[in-house]
Design an enzyme around this catalytic site. Sequence first.
Site, PDB file in Angstrom:
ATOM      1  N   HIS A 150     -22.069 -34.942  33.715  1.00 22.37           N
ATOM      2  CA  HIS A 150     -20.692 -35.127  33.228  1.00 22.37           C
ATOM      3  C   HIS A 150     -20.024 -33.801  32.897  1.00 22.37           C
ATOM      4  O   HIS A 150     -20.692 -32.769  32.758  1.00 22.37           O
ATOM      5  CB  HIS A 150     -20.636 -36.049  32.001  1.00 22.37           C
ATOM      6  CG  HIS A 150     -21.354 -35.559  30.770  1.00 22.37           C
ATOM      7  ND1 HIS A 150     -22.663 -35.892  30.471  1.00 22.37           N
ATOM      8  CD2 HIS A 150     -20.941 -34.730  29.759  1.00 22.37           C
ATOM      9  CE1 HIS A 150     -23.003 -35.320  29.331  1.00 22.37           C
ATOM     10  NE2 HIS A 150     -21.990 -34.608  28.881  1.00 22.37           N
TER      11      HIS A 150
ATOM     12  N   HIS B  49     -17.536 -28.583  28.032  1.00 23.55           N
ATOM     13  CA  HIS B  49     -18.878 -28.240  28.532  1.00 23.55           C
ATOM     14  C   HIS B  49     -19.146 -28.981  29.835  1.00 23.55           C
ATOM     15  O   HIS B  49     -18.402 -29.895  30.205  1.00 23.55           O
ATOM     16  CB  HIS B  49     -19.958 -28.569  27.495  1.00 23.55           C
ATOM     17  CG  HIS B  49     -20.127 -30.027  27.190  1.00 23.55           C
ATOM     18  ND1 HIS B  49     -19.337 -30.710  26.279  1.00 23.55           N
ATOM     19  CD2 HIS B  49     -20.992 -30.939  27.700  1.00 23.55           C
ATOM     20  CE1 HIS B  49     -19.734 -31.970  26.234  1.00 23.55           C
ATOM     21  NE2 HIS B  49     -20.726 -32.145  27.087  1.00 23.55           N
TER      22      HIS B  49
ATOM     23  N   GLU C  13     -24.726 -28.169  28.762  1.00 23.59           N
ATOM     24  CA  GLU C  13     -25.661 -29.162  28.202  1.00 23.59           C
ATOM     25  C   GLU C  13     -26.718 -29.450  29.255  1.00 23.59           C
ATOM     26  O   GLU C  13     -26.394 -29.589  30.450  1.00 23.59           O
ATOM     27  CB  GLU C  13     -24.880 -30.431  27.853  1.00 23.59           C
ATOM     28  CG  GLU C  13     -25.712 -31.562  27.297  1.00 23.59           C
ATOM     29  CD  GLU C  13     -24.879 -32.799  26.988  1.00 23.59           C
ATOM     30  OE1 GLU C  13     -23.641 -32.723  26.968  1.00 23.59           O
ATOM     31  OE2 GLU C  13     -25.483 -33.849  26.765  1.00 23.59           O
TER      32      GLU C  13
HETATM   33  C1  LIG Z   1     -24.586 -34.564  22.375  1.00 19.24           C
HETATM   34  C2  LIG Z   1     -23.598 -35.656  22.511  1.00 19.24           C
HETATM   35  C3  LIG Z   1     -22.710 -35.498  23.715  1.00 19.24           C
HETATM   36  C4  LIG Z   1     -23.558 -35.700  24.976  1.00 19.24           C
HETATM   37  O1  LIG Z   1     -23.069 -35.381  26.075  1.00 19.24           O
HETATM   38  O2  LIG Z   1     -24.670 -36.254  24.847  1.00 19.24           O
HETATM   39  C5  LIG Z   1     -22.035 -34.152  23.735  1.00 19.24           C
HETATM   40  O3  LIG Z   1     -21.912 -33.460  24.715  1.00 19.24           O
HETATM   41  S1  LIG Z   1     -21.435 -33.666  22.207  1.00 19.24           S
HETATM   42  C6  LIG Z   1     -20.604 -32.103  22.495  1.00 19.24           C
HETATM   43  C7  LIG Z   1     -20.364 -31.439  21.171  1.00 19.24           C
HETATM   44  N1  LIG Z   1     -21.567 -30.735  20.711  1.00 19.24           N
HETATM   45  C8  LIG Z   1     -21.708 -29.413  20.955  1.00 19.24           C
HETATM   46  O4  LIG Z   1     -20.848 -28.755  21.514  1.00 19.24           O
HETATM   47  C9  LIG Z   1     -22.999 -28.785  20.458  1.00 19.24           C
HETATM   48  C10 LIG Z   1     -23.144 -27.373  21.003  1.00 19.24           C
HETATM   49  N2  LIG Z   1     -22.050 -26.518  20.526  1.00 19.24           N
HETATM   50  C11 LIG Z   1     -22.264 -25.561  19.573  1.00 19.24           C
HETATM   51  O5  LIG Z   1     -23.370 -25.313  19.106  1.00 19.24           O
HETATM   52  C12 LIG Z   1     -21.045 -24.777  19.125  1.00 19.24           C
HETATM   53  O6  LIG Z   1     -19.876 -25.512  19.440  1.00 19.24           O
HETATM   54  C13 LIG Z   1     -20.933 -23.350  19.789  1.00 19.24           C
HETATM   55  C14 LIG Z   1     -22.126 -22.494  19.351  1.00 19.24           C
HETATM   56  C15 LIG Z   1     -20.857 -23.447  21.299  1.00 19.24           C
HETATM   57  C16 LIG Z   1     -19.663 -22.704  19.278  1.00 19.24           C
HETATM   58  O7  LIG Z   1     -19.736 -22.752  17.881  1.00 19.24           O
HETATM   59  P1  LIG Z   1     -18.441 -22.358  17.025  1.00 19.24           P
HETATM   60  O8  LIG Z   1     -17.222 -22.987  17.634  1.00 19.24           O
HETATM   61  O9  LIG Z   1     -18.684 -22.598  15.591  1.00 19.24           O
HETATM   62  O10 LIG Z   1     -18.458 -20.810  17.196  1.00 19.24           O
HETATM   63  P2  LIG Z   1     -17.278 -19.857  17.580  1.00 19.24           P
HETATM   64  O11 LIG Z   1     -15.956 -20.565  17.517  1.00 19.24           O
HETATM   65  O12 LIG Z   1     -17.475 -18.623  16.791  1.00 19.24           O
HETATM   66  O13 LIG Z   1     -17.621 -19.566  19.119  1.00 19.24           O
HETATM   67  C17 LIG Z   1     -18.569 -18.553  19.442  1.00 19.24           C
HETATM   68  C18 LIG Z   1     -18.151 -18.052  20.799  1.00 19.24           C
HETATM   69  O14 LIG Z   1     -18.362 -19.106  21.752  1.00 19.24           O
HETATM   70  C19 LIG Z   1     -17.116 -19.444  22.338  1.00 19.24           C
HETATM   71  N3  LIG Z   1     -17.102 -20.889  22.506  1.00 19.24           N
HETATM   72  C20 LIG Z   1     -17.071 -21.827  21.525  1.00 19.24           C
HETATM   73  N4  LIG Z   1     -17.064 -23.065  22.071  1.00 19.24           N
HETATM   74  C21 LIG Z   1     -17.074 -22.895  23.411  1.00 19.24           C
HETATM   75  C22 LIG Z   1     -17.051 -23.771  24.537  1.00 19.24           C
HETATM   76  N5  LIG Z   1     -17.018 -25.113  24.368  1.00 19.24           N
HETATM   77  N6  LIG Z   1     -17.070 -23.243  25.786  1.00 19.24           N
HETATM   78  C23 LIG Z   1     -17.100 -21.899  25.960  1.00 19.24           C
HETATM   79  N7  LIG Z   1     -17.110 -20.972  24.947  1.00 19.24           N
HETATM   80  C24 LIG Z   1     -17.095 -21.494  23.695  1.00 19.24           C
HETATM   81  C25 LIG Z   1     -16.032 -18.980  21.400  1.00 19.24           C
HETATM   82  O15 LIG Z   1     -14.849 -18.718  22.121  1.00 19.24           O
HETATM   83  C26 LIG Z   1     -16.671 -17.720  20.849  1.00 19.24           C
HETATM   84  O16 LIG Z   1     -16.515 -16.702  21.788  1.00 19.24           O
HETATM   85  P3  LIG Z   1     -15.903 -15.273  21.320  1.00 19.24           P
HETATM   86  O17 LIG Z   1     -15.811 -14.463  22.583  1.00 19.24           O
HETATM   87  O18 LIG Z   1     -16.901 -14.752  20.309  1.00 19.24           O
HETATM   88  O19 LIG Z   1     -14.562 -15.625  20.695  1.00 19.24           O
HETATM   89 CO   LIG Z   2     -21.954 -33.902  26.801  1.00 17.98          CO
END
Ligand SMILES: CC[C@H](C(=O)O)C(=O)SCCNC(=O)CCNC(=O)[C@H](O)C(C)(C)COP(=O)(O)OP(=O)(O)OC[C@H]1O[C@@H](n2cnc3c(N)ncnc32)[C@H](O)[C@@H]1OP(=O)(O)O
Ligand SMILES: [Co+2]
Length: 139
Positions: free
Chosen positions: A8, A81, A130
């Site tokens: 997905h 993602h 993911e």
């Molecule tokens: C699991 C259930 C369901 C499934 O399919 O089964 C799902 O998919 S649920 C989806 C939601 N869950 C998650 O996203 C869990 C994993 N995500 C994380 O651990 C955080 O969101 C993380 C670490 C990716 C980002 O954390 P946070 O937003 O607190 O940190 P920052 O804002 O400081 O971001 C750090 C850095 O990463 C870039 N970033 C953040 N989110 C994304 C993204 N979705 N895609 C790409 N890049 C991302 C952000 O821009 C920061 O970059 P920088 O250059 O430092 O500004």
């Molecule tokens: Co997902």
Amino acid sequence: MKLGRLNHVGVATPSIEQSLAMYRRLFGAEPSSPAFDLPAQGVKVCFVDAPNSQIELIEPLGPDSPIARFLEKNPQGGQHHVCFEVPDIETARAHFERLGARILGPTRIGAHGTPIFFLHPKDMGGMLTEIMESPKQAH
Ligand SMILES: CC[C@H](C(=O)O)C(=O)SCCNC(=O)CCNC(=O)[C@H](O)C(C)(C)COP(=O)(O)OP(=O)(O)OC[C@H]1O[C@@H](n2cnc3c(N)ncnc32)[C@H](O)[C@@H]1OP(=O)(O)O
Ligand SMILES: [Co+2]
């Protein structure tokens, strides 16, 4: 480890209902099942099927949801993602750990009821990725 099936594309949205209305209007698409909450992951989820994959609409469940933080930066939502399937999640985890890709958090059960984990976007060229164990084939 081969690249597995694209299960997905995760799309963050402030409102699953608004997103469904858009997919209905533009594509005549309907969700494959009603939206459901995944409190452990901090999201409300709803799938819209495409012929060979799905759109996973994800709405934040509360201010601590990872989606809430994403929406702060991207208020309209958008591509969040991608999710690839693997045959065995533990083998995959060991593979990526060995190669030094950062794995975000523990392996946990995802929206399809199988184990998942995430690879940090910084180790995937900016794409939060993911990894999901393929559902077992019904016999
Ligand atoms: C699991 C259930 C369901 C499934 O399919 O089964 C799902 O998919 S649920 C989806 C939601 N869950 C998650 O996203 C869990 C994993 N995500 C994380 O651990 C955080 O969101 C993380 C670490 C990716 C980002 O954390 P946070 O937003 O607190 O940190 P920052 O804002 O400081 O971001 C750090 C850095 O990463 C870039 N970033 C953040 N989110 C994304 C993204 N979705 N895609 C790409 N890049 C991302 C952000 O821009 C920061 O970059 P920088 O250059 O430092 O500004
Ligand atoms: Co997902």
